[in-house]
Write a protein that holds these residues in place. Structure first.
Motif, PDB file in Angstrom:
ATOM      1  N   MET A  22       0.841  -1.179   0.000  1.00  9.97           N
ATOM      2  CA  MET A  22       0.000   0.000   0.000  1.00  9.97           C
ATOM      3  C   MET A  22       0.885   1.242   0.000  1.00  9.97           C
ATOM      4  SD  MET A  22      -3.091   0.891   2.533  1.00  9.97           S
ATOM      5  CE  MET A  22      -2.711   2.247   3.579  1.00  9.97           C
ATOM      6  N   SER A  23       0.698   2.123  -0.917  1.00 12.07           N
ATOM      7  CA  SER A  23       1.490   3.336  -1.035  1.00 12.07           C
ATOM      8  C   SER A  23       0.831   4.471  -0.264  1.00 12.07           C
ATOM      9  CB  SER A  23       1.609   3.720  -2.510  1.00 12.07           C
ATOM     10  OG  SER A  23       2.214   4.967  -2.628  1.00 12.07           O
ATOM     11  N   MET A  24       1.628   5.207   0.511  1.00 13.32           N
ATOM     12  CA  MET A  24       1.107   6.368   1.217  1.00 13.32           C
ATOM     13  C   MET A  24       1.053   7.542   0.248  1.00 13.32           C
ATOM     14  SD  MET A  24       0.522   5.074   4.087  1.00 13.32           S
ATOM     15  CE  MET A  24      -0.047   6.538   4.898  1.00 13.32           C
ATOM     16  N   LEU A  25       0.026   8.348   0.379  1.00 12.70           N
ATOM     17  CA  LEU A  25      -0.145   9.490  -0.508  1.00 12.70           C
ATOM     18  C   LEU A  25      -0.047  10.774   0.297  1.00 12.70           C
ATOM     19  CD1 LEU A  25      -3.156   8.251  -2.639  1.00 12.70           C
ATOM     20  CD2 LEU A  25      -0.751   8.098  -3.187  1.00 12.70           C
ATOM     21  N   PRO A  62       2.514  10.032  -4.897  1.00 12.71           N
ATOM     22  CA  PRO A  62       3.196   9.019  -4.089  1.00 12.71           C
ATOM     23  C   PRO A  62       4.284   9.667  -3.244  1.00 12.71           C
ATOM     24  CG  PRO A  62       3.167   8.401  -6.409  1.00 12.71           C
ATOM     25  CD  PRO A  62       2.649   9.796  -6.318  1.00 12.71           C
ATOM     26  N   ALA A  63       4.401   9.220  -2.012  1.00 11.31           N
ATOM     27  CA  ALA A  63       5.401   9.776  -1.101  1.00 11.31           C
ATOM     28  C   ALA A  63       6.737   9.081  -1.324  1.00 11.31           C
ATOM     29  CB  ALA A  63       4.944   9.622   0.335  1.00 11.31           C
ATOM     30  N   ASN A  64       7.288   9.275  -2.498  1.00 16.37           N
ATOM     31  CA  ASN A  64       8.579   8.664  -2.797  1.00 16.37           C
ATOM     32  C   ASN A  64       9.686   9.690  -2.602  1.00 16.37           C
ATOM     33  OD1 ASN A  64       8.756  10.278  -5.113  1.00 16.37           O
ATOM     34  ND2 ASN A  64       7.819   8.733  -6.396  1.00 16.37           N
ATOM     35  N   ALA A  65      10.910   9.263  -2.747  1.00 19.01           N
ATOM     36  CA  ALA A  65      12.053  10.137  -2.510  1.00 19.01           C
ATOM     37  C   ALA A  65      12.029  11.369  -3.409  1.00 19.01           C
ATOM     38  CB  ALA A  65      13.353   9.361  -2.703  1.00 19.01           C
ATOM     39  N   ASN A  80      12.032   7.740   5.756  1.00 16.19           N
ATOM     40  CA  ASN A  80      12.197   8.096   4.346  1.00 16.19           C
ATOM     41  C   ASN A  80      12.610   9.558   4.203  1.00 16.19           C
ATOM     42  OD1 ASN A  80      10.246   5.833   4.601  1.00 16.19           O
ATOM     43  ND2 ASN A  80      10.410   5.839   2.368  1.00 16.19           N
ATOM     44  N   VAL A  81      11.967  10.420   4.981  1.00 20.47           N
ATOM     45  CA  VAL A  81      12.293  11.844   4.930  1.00 20.47           C
ATOM     46  C   VAL A  81      13.740  12.053   5.381  1.00 20.47           C
ATOM     47  CG1 VAL A  81      11.719  14.132   5.828  1.00 20.47           C
ATOM     48  CG2 VAL A  81       9.882  12.523   5.273  1.00 20.47           C
ATOM     49  N   CYS A  82      14.145  11.382   6.448  1.00 22.17           N
ATOM     50  CA  CYS A  82      15.531  11.496   6.934  1.00 22.17           C
ATOM     51  C   CYS A  82      16.520  11.040   5.869  1.00 22.17           C
ATOM     52  CB  CYS A  82      15.712  10.660   8.195  1.00 22.17           C
ATOM     53  SG  CYS A  82      14.846  11.295   9.638  1.00 22.17           S
ATOM     54  N   GLN A  83      16.213   9.947   5.226  1.00 24.95           N
ATOM     55  CA  GLN A  83      17.104   9.416   4.192  1.00 24.95           C
ATOM     56  C   GLN A  83      17.270  10.422   3.055  1.00 24.95           C
ATOM     57  OE1 GLN A  83      15.802   5.729   2.458  1.00 24.95           O
ATOM     58  NE2 GLN A  83      17.881   5.188   1.850  1.00 24.95           N
TER      59      GLN A  83
END
Length: 75
Positions: free
Chosen positions: A1-4, A10-13, A55-58
């Protein structure tokens, strides 16, 4: 499940990196600031994410952000 995010992207990098550039780095550059403090929790909340702080930290620590935004990341 992808977070939006609130924008239904999509909450991708790439989304997170672009948000940081548009909402933090570019405005600071226009104000001629040489130091910008980013907080992962703030960015996470502003994007409307859930359980994606790592993910945000990365993204914040990534060499790609440094290269694309022309900044130097310091922890």
């Amino acid at each position: 499940m992808s977070m939006l995010s609130r924008n239904t992207q999509p909450a991708n990098a790439n989304t997170i990196r672009e948000y940081i550039r548009a909402h933090y780095l570019e405005p600071a550059r226009q104000r001629r600031e040489s130091l910008v403090t980013l907080r992962a929790g703030d960015i996470h909340r502003e994007l409307g994410l859930r359980n994606r702080v790592p993910n945000v930290c990365q993204v914040m620590e990534s060499k790609l952000l440094e290269k694309e935004a022309g900044v130097r990341v310091s922890s």
